[in-house]
Design an enzyme around this catalytic site. Structure first.
Site, PDB file in Angstrom:
ATOM      1  N   TYR A  85       1.115   0.883  14.922  1.00  0.00           N
ATOM      2  CA  TYR A  85       0.122   0.538  13.901  1.00  0.00           C
ATOM      3  C   TYR A  85       0.408   1.335  12.633  1.00  0.00           C
ATOM      4  O   TYR A  85       0.469   2.544  12.648  1.00  0.00           O
ATOM      5  CB  TYR A  85      -1.303   0.837  14.398  1.00  0.00           C
ATOM      6  CG  TYR A  85      -2.312   0.530  13.318  1.00  0.00           C
ATOM      7  CD1 TYR A  85      -2.548  -0.792  12.948  1.00  0.00           C
ATOM      8  CD2 TYR A  85      -2.975   1.526  12.632  1.00  0.00           C
ATOM      9  CE1 TYR A  85      -3.432  -1.101  11.925  1.00  0.00           C
ATOM     10  CE2 TYR A  85      -3.871   1.234  11.618  1.00  0.00           C
ATOM     11  CZ  TYR A  85      -4.090  -0.093  11.273  1.00  0.00           C
ATOM     12  OH  TYR A  85      -4.958  -0.390  10.258  1.00  0.00           O
ATOM     13  N   LYS A 136      -2.994  -2.344   8.198  1.00  0.00           N
ATOM     14  CA  LYS A 136      -3.032  -3.804   8.358  1.00  0.00           C
ATOM     15  C   LYS A 136      -2.050  -4.450   7.405  1.00  0.00           C
ATOM     16  O   LYS A 136      -1.455  -3.779   6.565  1.00  0.00           O
ATOM     17  CB  LYS A 136      -4.457  -4.298   8.094  1.00  0.00           C
ATOM     18  CG  LYS A 136      -5.296  -4.342   9.345  1.00  0.00           C
ATOM     19  CD  LYS A 136      -4.986  -5.588  10.166  1.00  0.00           C
ATOM     20  CE  LYS A 136      -5.558  -5.422  11.565  1.00  0.00           C
ATOM     21  NZ  LYS A 136      -4.987  -6.384  12.509  1.00  0.00           N
ATOM     22  N   ASP A 192       0.881  -1.166   0.000  1.00  0.00           N
ATOM     23  CA  ASP A 192       0.000   0.000   0.000  1.00  0.00           C
ATOM     24  C   ASP A 192       0.919   1.216   0.000  1.00  0.00           C
ATOM     25  O   ASP A 192       1.625   1.455   0.975  1.00  0.00           O
ATOM     26  CB  ASP A 192      -0.872  -0.043   1.264  1.00  0.00           C
ATOM     27  CG  ASP A 192      -1.715   1.213   1.443  1.00  0.00           C
ATOM     28  OD1 ASP A 192      -1.535   2.174   0.668  1.00  0.00           O
ATOM     29  OD2 ASP A 192      -2.534   1.225   2.384  1.00  0.00           O
TER      30      ASP A 192
HETATM   31  P1  13P Z   1      -4.868  -0.288   5.141  1.00  0.00           P
HETATM   32  O1  13P Z   1      -4.011  -1.208   5.972  1.00  0.00           O
HETATM   33  O2  13P Z   1      -5.517  -0.977   4.033  1.00  0.00           O
HETATM   34  O3  13P Z   1      -4.073   0.914   4.720  1.00  0.00           O
HETATM   35  O4  13P Z   1      -6.070   0.208   6.054  1.00  0.00           O
HETATM   36  C1  13P Z   1      -5.798   0.972   7.145  1.00  0.00           C
HETATM   37  C2  13P Z   1      -6.975   1.162   8.010  1.00  0.00           C
HETATM   38  O5  13P Z   1      -6.854   0.972   9.186  1.00  0.00           O
HETATM   39  C3  13P Z   1      -8.256   1.582   7.416  1.00  0.00           C
HETATM   40  O6  13P Z   1      -9.243   1.880   8.408  1.00  0.00           O
HETATM   41 MG    MG Z   2      -3.957   2.185   3.278  1.00  0.00          MG
HETATM   42 MG    MG Z   3      -4.617  -2.076   2.491  1.00  0.00          MG
END
Ligand code: 13P
Ligand code: MG
Ligand code: MG
Length: 396
Positions: free
Chosen positions: A245, A248, A15
């Site tokens: 964090y 994800k 990402d």
């Molecule tokens: P991504 O990991 O897809 O960037 O999503 C982050 C997130 O916490 C969206 O609420």
């Molecule tokens: Mg993202």
């Molecule tokens: Mg993502």
């Protein structure tokens, strides 16, 4: 004549920015990646390449003969593509530009640096003479808003449970079982791995895989043909790399199908469940994983976790991108999607409360909840009742 070759399929995802929130990479970002892959094909660094996205994660699918973890594939192609897409994302003001590029790749490949990597290698010599793999059929799964453990249940069910794969009753090679390499993702000093086999370790494997936050399938191979790697999963957790964090882990998996391995439709079967996984908004919720078409933006409420699946055949010369099949785009999956949304809405009605809808505090330690709890710490006071036993009062 085409020579038998050792082929590697590398699926590398990251990402590096998305429009209007964590939705999807912009078309110009996709173009930037495609142009790097196109040049890599022209320069004969890779044989073939395909770019797609699932939610805000770009995935590069490449075939080549340079082996797993090859510096030229990881850094000169994949990382270069992600840098170019990041530049575009910054220029366009996209959200989270460069999000997954957490660490410099000092060891010559991308593992542990942020991007997810799933690679599989095999002797590629398709044809009637080849009794083990007369042709090469491949599935690439890419998921967003969840972690690598999201693949634990579907991969396990297809390889081990005849209720989800009656091929286990019908095919002698499949019936011999599979070897599972499972990684303890909480262990950050090197890879902590365990190797277990079905059918005899069925319950032990299930015991580990139920904890999708800690344990993930990293690799599966055939017992009938031990040289046949069946599946590989990108099994890293970003918060263990970055210490906070940072989105994800949004895993990819590459899976081989047909000819002595589960058929494509057998790999599809467990996805009807819409099983609940850790993920969703801010990575802090429990929500069902919904199958979607490739190149789908995440636009629903609370970032419902999504998974796409792309299927293709590998030609004798290693090319694959002439024709790829979008497995979950078919209306057959609309009913599954409806059920996943219904389950998600049911859960979200309960808001923040209860173990079924939000992750435990230990998992939220990298988010703002830890700060709120820390801020409240000094405001707690312990009150001893005045009628408490004398020894308790004496301790005061
Ligand atoms: P991504 O990991 O897809 O960037 O999503 C982050 C997130 O916490 C969206 O609420
Ligand atoms: Mg993202
Ligand atoms: Mg993502």
């Amino acid at each position: 004549m085409i020579q038998k070759k050792r082929l590697t399929l590398s699926v590398i995802k990251a990402d590096v920015g998305s429009g209007g929130g964590h939705t999807r990479p912009s078309p110009k970002m996709v173009q930037a990646v495609e142009s790097v892959l196109g040049k890599a094909i022209t320069d004969k660094v890779i044989i073939d390449g395909h770019t797609c996205f699932t939610g805000d994660d770009l995935a590069l699918i490449m075939s080549h003969t340079r082996g797993e973890g090859a510096e030229v594939i990881h850094l000169n192609v994949a990382l270069e593509a992600f840098y170019r897409a990041t530049d575009v994302a910054k220029y366009q003001g996209q959200h989270g530009a460069g999000q997954d590029l957490l660490k410099d790749a000092t060891s010559g490949n991308l593992r542990g640096c942020g991007p997810g990597v799933a690679e599989i290698s095999f002797d590629h010599d398709p044809g009637k003479h080849n009794k083990v793999r007369p042709s090469e059929q491949v599935l690439v799964f890419a998921a967003d808003k969840c972690g690598p453990g999201a693949y634990n249940l579907p991969l396990f069910l297809t390889c081990a449970d005849p209720m989800y794969n009656s091929g286990l009753l019908q095919n002698a090679a499949i019936q011999q079982g599979f070897t599972f390499e499972i990684i303890d993702m909480d262990h950050t000093e090197g890879d902590r791995l365990i190797v277990l086999q079905t059918p005899e370790d069925y319950y032990r494997i299930a015991t580990l895989l139920r904890d999708e936050l800690r344990f993930a399938i990293r690799r599966i191979s055939s017992r009938a043909f031990p040289e046949l790697t069946v599946a590989a999963v990108s099994a890293d957790r970003l918060h263990n790399i970055s210490g906070k964090y940072s989105g994800k882990d949004d895993p990819v998996a590459v899976v081989r199908a047909q000819g002595n391995l589960p058929a494509t439709e057998e790999w599809m079967m467990p996805w009807i469940i819409g099983h609940e996984v850790a993920g969703g908004a801010r990575g802090g919720h429990v929500m069902p994983l919904m199958p979607v078409a490739i190149n789908t933006a995440v636009t629903g409420f609370y970032c419902l976790p999504v998974v796409s699946c792309l299927a293709f055949s590998v030609a004798p010369d290693g090319r694959f991108s002439d024709h790829v099949v979008d497995m979950f785009s078919n209306p057959a999956w609309d009913y599954v999607r409806f059920n996943a949304q219904r389950t998600a809405i049911q859960g979200r009605r309960q808001g923040f409360f209860g173990p079924r809808v939000m992750l435990p505090t230990s998992e939220l330690e990298y988010g703002g909840i830890a700060d709120v709890l820390a801020g409240l710490e000094g405001r707690f006071e312990v009150r001893i009742p005045t009628d408490a036993p004398a020894e308790v009062l004496a301790e005061e």
